[in-house]
Design a protein around this motif. Sequence first.
Motif, short mmCIF file in Angstrom:
data_model
loop_
_atom_site.label_atom_id
_atom_site.label_comp_id
_atom_site.label_asym_id
_atom_site.label_seq_id
_atom_site.Cartn_x
_atom_site.Cartn_y
_atom_site.Cartn_z
N HIS A 263 28.56 25.56 52.65
CA HIS A 263 28.89 26.40 51.50
C HIS A 263 30.20 27.18 51.66
CE1 HIS A 263 25.10 25.59 49.44
NE2 HIS A 263 24.56 25.60 50.64
N LEU A 264 30.80 27.15 52.82
CA LEU A 264 32.03 27.90 53.06
C LEU A 264 33.18 27.49 52.12
CD1 LEU A 264 32.01 28.21 56.94
CD2 LEU A 264 31.54 30.00 55.27
N PRO A 265 33.38 26.19 51.84
CA PRO A 265 34.47 25.83 50.92
C PRO A 265 34.30 26.41 49.51
CG PRO A 265 33.74 23.91 52.14
CD PRO A 265 32.76 25.01 52.43
N TYR A 266 33.10 26.80 49.16
CA TYR A 266 32.81 27.37 47.84
C TYR A 266 32.83 28.90 47.88
CZ TYR A 266 31.29 22.58 47.41
OH TYR A 266 31.26 21.21 47.43
N ASP A 267 33.26 29.45 49.02
CA ASP A 267 33.31 30.90 49.22
C ASP A 267 31.94 31.56 49.10
OD1 ASP A 267 36.17 31.07 49.69
OD2 ASP A 267 36.37 30.55 47.57
N HIS A 268 30.93 30.84 49.56
CA HIS A 268 29.59 31.39 49.70
C HIS A 268 29.31 31.45 51.20
CE1 HIS A 268 28.09 29.95 45.49
NE2 HIS A 268 29.12 30.75 45.42
N TYR A 269 29.18 32.65 51.71
CA TYR A 269 28.94 32.88 53.14
C TYR A 269 27.45 33.13 53.27
CZ TYR A 269 30.10 34.56 57.84
OH TYR A 269 30.21 34.71 59.20
N MET A 270 26.72 32.18 53.86
CA MET A 270 25.27 32.28 53.80
C MET A 270 24.59 31.79 55.06
SD MET A 270 24.29 29.15 51.23
CE MET A 270 22.54 29.25 51.55
N THR A 271 23.37 32.23 55.18
CA THR A 271 22.48 31.75 56.23
C THR A 271 21.10 31.58 55.60
OG1 THR A 271 21.77 32.14 58.53
CG2 THR A 271 21.75 34.05 57.06
N GLY A 272 20.24 30.85 56.27
CA GLY A 272 18.91 30.66 55.73
C GLY A 272 17.96 30.12 56.78
N ILE A 273 16.69 30.21 56.46
CA ILE A 273 15.65 29.71 57.36
C ILE A 273 14.55 29.07 56.51
CG2 ILE A 273 14.41 31.92 57.43
CD1 ILE A 273 13.84 31.31 60.43
#
Length: 113
Positions: free
Chosen positions: A65-75
């Motif tokens: 998701h980094l190229p879309y400027d969404h900085y995320m994590t998940g489980i």
Amino acid sequence: MSNDRDTLIAGLIALAGFLKAHPQVPTSIAPVIIRAFPANGPDDEMRAEVDQVAALLGTEIDPYHLPYDHYMTGIDFGPVRYEFIAILATARARHAAENSYRDCIQTDNTQER
């Protein structure tokens, strides 16, 4: 309940108990996603908050998701997923620009059937 977090948790537990007690009620195998977001702010502060949550979860930042400027994590918990997402300033600006034309375009709904 004392806050939104407790209300959410109680609702999830109640739903799980209801579905367990009523096996005739259909469910879907489609994933269930709970998303949370930091308050909008400077990108570095929002990324730091996501980094803190990633450390709590024991997860990494999702590079997809980094190229879309969404900085995320998940489980994941089977088909249930928790995500914590910072929508960075460039993504918010891009979204605002794309939506700025929303009310300027009208479709012709008079087609014959």
